[in-house]
Motif scaffolding. Structure first.
Motif, PDB file in Angstrom:
ATOM      1  N   UNK A   7     -17.445  -1.899 -13.279  1.00  0.00           N
ATOM      2  CA  UNK A   7     -17.881  -1.122 -12.125  1.00  0.00           C
ATOM      3  C   UNK A   7     -17.941  -1.982 -10.871  1.00  0.00           C
ATOM      4  N   UNK A   8     -18.392  -3.199 -10.994  1.00  0.00           N
ATOM      5  CA  UNK A   8     -18.435  -4.098  -9.843  1.00  0.00           C
ATOM      6  C   UNK A   8     -17.024  -4.376  -9.336  1.00  0.00           C
ATOM      7  N   UNK A   9     -16.085  -4.559 -10.243  1.00  0.00           N
ATOM      8  CA  UNK A   9     -14.701  -4.816  -9.845  1.00  0.00           C
ATOM      9  C   UNK A   9     -14.109  -3.596  -9.155  1.00  0.00           C
ATOM     10  N   UNK A  10     -14.401  -2.418  -9.659  1.00  0.00           N
ATOM     11  CA  UNK A  10     -13.888  -1.205  -9.034  1.00  0.00           C
ATOM     12  C   UNK A  10     -14.477  -1.007  -7.652  1.00  0.00           C
ATOM     13  N   UNK A  11     -15.745  -1.311  -7.481  1.00  0.00           N
ATOM     14  CA  UNK A  11     -16.391  -1.139  -6.186  1.00  0.00           C
ATOM     15  C   UNK A  11     -15.800  -2.079  -5.144  1.00  0.00           C
ATOM     16  N   UNK A  12     -15.327  -3.243  -5.561  1.00  0.00           N
ATOM     17  CA  UNK A  12     -14.771  -4.219  -4.631  1.00  0.00           C
ATOM     18  C   UNK A  12     -13.320  -3.918  -4.271  1.00  0.00           C
ATOM     19  N   UNK A  13     -12.667  -3.030  -5.012  1.00  0.00           N
ATOM     20  CA  UNK A  13     -11.270  -2.705  -4.760  1.00  0.00           C
ATOM     21  C   UNK A  13     -11.187  -1.647  -3.661  1.00  0.00           C
ATOM     22  N   UNK A  14     -10.414  -1.907  -2.591  1.00  0.00           N
ATOM     23  CA  UNK A  14     -10.304  -0.938  -1.510  1.00  0.00           C
ATOM     24  C   UNK A  14      -9.638   0.356  -1.973  1.00  0.00           C
ATOM     25  N   UNK A  15     -10.103   1.459  -1.430  1.00  0.00           N
ATOM     26  CA  UNK A  15      -9.468   2.742  -1.706  1.00  0.00           C
ATOM     27  C   UNK A  15      -8.205   2.835  -0.861  1.00  0.00           C
ATOM     28  N   UNK A  16      -7.141   3.291  -1.434  1.00  0.00           N
ATOM     29  CA  UNK A  16      -5.873   3.405  -0.710  1.00  0.00           C
ATOM     30  C   UNK A  16      -5.377   4.834  -0.818  1.00  0.00           C
ATOM     31  N   UNK A  17      -5.212   5.484   0.320  1.00  0.00           N
ATOM     32  CA  UNK A  17      -4.728   6.847   0.328  1.00  0.00           C
ATOM     33  C   UNK A  17      -3.308   6.937   0.863  1.00  0.00           C
ATOM     34  N   UNK A  18      -2.854   5.889   1.517  1.00  0.00           N
ATOM     35  CA  UNK A  18      -1.535   5.894   2.130  1.00  0.00           C
ATOM     36  C   UNK A  18      -0.686   4.786   1.527  1.00  0.00           C
ATOM     37  N   UNK A  19       0.562   5.117   1.238  1.00  0.00           N
ATOM     38  CA  UNK A  19       1.505   4.130   0.727  1.00  0.00           C
ATOM     39  C   UNK A  19       2.641   3.964   1.726  1.00  0.00           C
ATOM     40  N   UNK A  20       3.194   2.777   1.734  1.00  0.00           N
ATOM     41  CA  UNK A  20       4.377   2.472   2.519  1.00  0.00           C
ATOM     42  C   UNK A  20       5.483   2.157   1.522  1.00  0.00           C
ATOM     43  N   UNK A  21       6.627   2.794   1.663  1.00  0.00           N
ATOM     44  CA  UNK A  21       7.794   2.479   0.840  1.00  0.00           C
ATOM     45  C   UNK A  21       8.833   1.826   1.731  1.00  0.00           C
ATOM     46  N   UNK A  22       9.265   0.635   1.331  1.00  0.00           N
ATOM     47  CA  UNK A  22      10.227  -0.129   2.113  1.00  0.00           C
ATOM     48  C   UNK A  22      11.490  -0.322   1.284  1.00  0.00           C
ATOM     49  N   UNK A  23      12.599   0.239   1.751  1.00  0.00           N
ATOM     50  CA  UNK A  23      13.888  -0.007   1.117  1.00  0.00           C
ATOM     51  C   UNK A  23      14.450  -1.287   1.730  1.00  0.00           C
ATOM     52  N   UNK A  24      14.797  -2.237   0.873  1.00  0.00           N
ATOM     53  CA  UNK A  24      15.299  -3.535   1.311  1.00  0.00           C
ATOM     54  C   UNK A  24      16.765  -3.650   0.949  1.00  0.00           C
ATOM     55  N   UNK A  25      17.550  -4.221   1.869  1.00  0.00           N
ATOM     56  CA  UNK A  25      18.949  -4.493   1.580  1.00  0.00           C
ATOM     57  C   UNK A  25      19.298  -5.900   2.032  1.00  0.00           C
ATOM     58  N   UNK A  26      20.325  -6.440   1.421  1.00  0.00           N
ATOM     59  CA  UNK A  26      20.753  -7.810   1.668  1.00  0.00           C
ATOM     60  C   UNK A  26      20.840  -8.512   0.330  1.00  0.00           C
ATOM     61  N   UNK A  27      20.394  -9.770   0.259  1.00  0.00           N
ATOM     62  CA  UNK A  27      20.339 -10.469  -1.028  1.00  0.00           C
ATOM     63  C   UNK A  27      19.351  -9.782  -1.953  1.00  0.00           C
ATOM     64  N   UNK A  28      18.257  -9.296  -1.382  1.00  0.00           N
ATOM     65  CA  UNK A  28      17.279  -8.516  -2.139  1.00  0.00           C
ATOM     66  C   UNK A  28      17.652  -7.049  -2.001  1.00  0.00           C
TER      67      UNK A  28
END
Length: 181
Positions: A7-28
């Motif tokens: 429970x302590x570990x969960x309380x310290x973890x930030x809530x995230x409601x938004x995600x960013x998806x990044x498409x990468x091109x090149x060597x990666x």
């Protein structure tokens, strides 16, 4: 006892409601997914999502990549493919710089932070993804999120040269950046 620790570990973890998806091109090649921590750095997350929704991050290069440290991108002014890369990393957006939003989240592998100059209130559009822990950045830079998918793609990003990590030649690029809510 285990329940209390969990429970302590969960309380310290930030809530995230938004995600960013990044498409990468090149060597990666591939997609990086980042959970943005709106409750930890609301102004910085708002800036990143605004720029992503406007398409400002599309075709922006990873201009500074230091092996064993981090990969930096997000210069929407001078970091676009096809521009003179000598200026990449010196620009930002047309929006004003942001004040720091420091937290107790440690800069560990996969953590995403906002880049800035020597002035703590100079973050604007650039951000970096950690390859490895860097505790010396704690309480010095704003944490905005964490990679939740595609760390293998991050690990493939073309490395820069020398201490400054400037990427010469053909850097990897964020071909498309999307906000997912």
């Amino acid at each position: 006892m285990r329940k209390l620790v969990l429970l302590a570990a969960l309380a310290a973890t930030p809530a995230a409601a938004t995600e960013l998806e990044i498409d990468v091109s090149g060597e990666a090649e591939g997609t990086i997914t980042i959970d943005l921590f709106e409750d930890v750095a609301p102004q910085h997350v708002e800036r990143i999502t605004t720029l992503a929704e406007e398409g400002a991050y599309d075709d922006v290069v990873f201009h500074r990549v230091i092996d064993g440290f981090m990969a930096q991108t997000g210069d929407v002014e001078f970091g676009r493919m096809g521009q003179d890369m000598r200026m990449a990393g010196t620009g930002g957006s047309e929006m004003p710089d942001l004040p720091p939003e420091f937290s107790d989240i440690s800069f560990e592998r996969g953590v995403v932070g906002m880049a800035r100059s020597q002035d703590p209130a100079s973050a604007n559009s650039q951000f970096f993804i950690m390859f490895a822990p860097a505790p010396h950045l704690n309480n010095e830079y704003t944490v905005v999120g964490e990679v939740t998918g595609g760390m293998d793609v991050v690990d493939q990003i073309k490395r820069g040269e020398g201490r400054g990590g400037a990427v010469l030649g053909q850097p990897d690029v964020m071909s498309e950046v999307r906000v997912v809510e």
